[in-house]
Design an enzyme around this catalytic site. Structure first.
Site, short mmCIF file in Angstrom:
data_model
loop_
_atom_site.label_atom_id
_atom_site.label_comp_id
_atom_site.label_asym_id
_atom_site.label_seq_id
_atom_site.Cartn_x
_atom_site.Cartn_y
_atom_site.Cartn_z
CG HIS A 326 -1.99 1.03 1.21
ND1 HIS A 326 -1.98 2.12 2.06
CD2 HIS A 326 -3.12 1.17 0.45
CE1 HIS A 326 -3.05 2.87 1.84
NE2 HIS A 326 -3.76 2.32 0.87
CB CYS A 327 3.98 2.12 1.83
SG CYS A 327 3.45 1.76 3.51
#
Length: 335
Positions: A326-327
């Site tokens: 996600h990052c």
């Protein structure tokens, strides 16, 4: 625009934005391995939706194209320093008439812990490339520091946003008002978080994620863990289990058990199943070699996102860098 809001992650996407890691000054001997993980994520997402990878120069463009393959678009139009596109890209919004714009969250290297001159301009650069109206928020933050359900409620850790390294001189109420304004939301649910123990000051997207309005996933550690991150996760679970959202609904909190063991010994390793990226038709998540817990997490994600394939990847080298899937990604909703 009238009443613009940031939509939830699971709306249909035009593409996923990513960034090619190229700086040995940042990654040192870990660079090649991290590049392999980013290429794997990009190739996997490209099975489900378009992917655009930003790279800082012609050499990096050539390298990224070679590693990511022909299904992934690589561009030099938006130079980057590092790979954390969740934090450097704009958040995309849509108003009641369906018009889109983009907002930059004033990325400052996670509270000036690192200098990223190009990354500070990524949000504006992407908006200009897409020819979207663009503006800056009235607070400093990162995309990974705020979770939205797209229905009026956002989550965040105080440790990351109510912090003088980002928002010196602003009260929590002032920061809350500014966040709600950007996200088009009405209620902020704060959890304390952990300040000064990682580069992000504890982003919410590692531990707690919205599935849909009124429903949130929270990852809990094994029972014998008593470190600061384990205490934080249990506190987030307790707070969210008692919380109501902007519509007055008591949150439904789904527990996800973290792995009992991981393959890495790096102290920065992020053992999060919840740092996943939702794409068109799939959820891209991590696995850690814990067969029982990996499978339990896969089943939970499959139930939480029915109709989407759950693809679990070994991206240990990325996770050892202090972040996850996600990052490293940012979704752009369809026009």
């Amino acid at each position: 625009m009238s009443d613009p809001r940031v939509e939830p992650d699971d709306v249909p996407h035009a593409r996923t934005w990513m960034s090619w890691p190229s700086r040995k000054l940042i990654w040192g001997r870990q660079l090649a391995g991290v590049q392999e993980d980013i290429a794997l994520i990009a190739r996997t997402i490209a099975r489900f939706e378009p992917v655009t990878v930003c790279a800082p120069d012609s050499y990096s463009v050539s390298e990224a194209r070679s590693r990511c393959g022909p299904a992934v678009t690589v561009t030099e139009a938006v130079p980057t320093d590092d790979l954390w596109m969740r934090d450097t890209a704009p958040v995309f919004r849509r108003d009641g008439q369906g018009q889109r714009d983009a907002v930059g969250l004033n990325f400052n290297g996670w509270g000036r812990k690192q200098t990223h001159h190009d990354d500070a301009e990524v949000a504006r650069g992407i908006a200009e490339l897409l020819r979207l109206p663009f503006g800056y928020a009235d607070f400093v933050g990162e995309g990974g520091s705020i979770e939205t359900d797209g229905d009026g409620t956002v989550l965040a850790t105080e440790s990351s946003l109510v912090n003088k390294n980002r928002n010196r001189g602003m009260s929590r109420d002032q920061i809350e008002e500014a966040v709600l304004d950007v996200y088009g939301a009405q209620k902020m649910i704060w959890v304390p978080g952990v300040k000064g123990r990682d580069i992000t000051d504890n982003h919410i997207d590692v531990t707690s994620r919205f599935v849909s309005p009124g429903t949130v996933l929270v990852q809990l550690p094994p029972a014998d863990r008593r470190d600061v991150w384990a205490r934080d996760a249990r506190e987030q679970f307790d707070i969210l289990s008692r919380a109501t959202d902007a519509r007055g609904r008591r949150l439904r909190v789904i527990r996800v058990d973290g792995p009992d063991s991981v393959r890495s010994r790096d102290s920065k390793f992020v053992d999060s199943y919840l740092n996943f990226h939702v794409v068109n038709g799939a959820v891209i998540a991590a696995q850690f070699g814990d067969r029982v817990k990996d499978e339990a997490a896969r089943r939970t994600l499959a139930a939480a996102f029915p109709g989407r394939e759950v693809v679990q990847l070994d991206v240990d080298r990325l996770m050892a860098g202090g972040g996850g899937i996600h990052c490293a990604t940012m979704q752009e909703p369809l026009p």
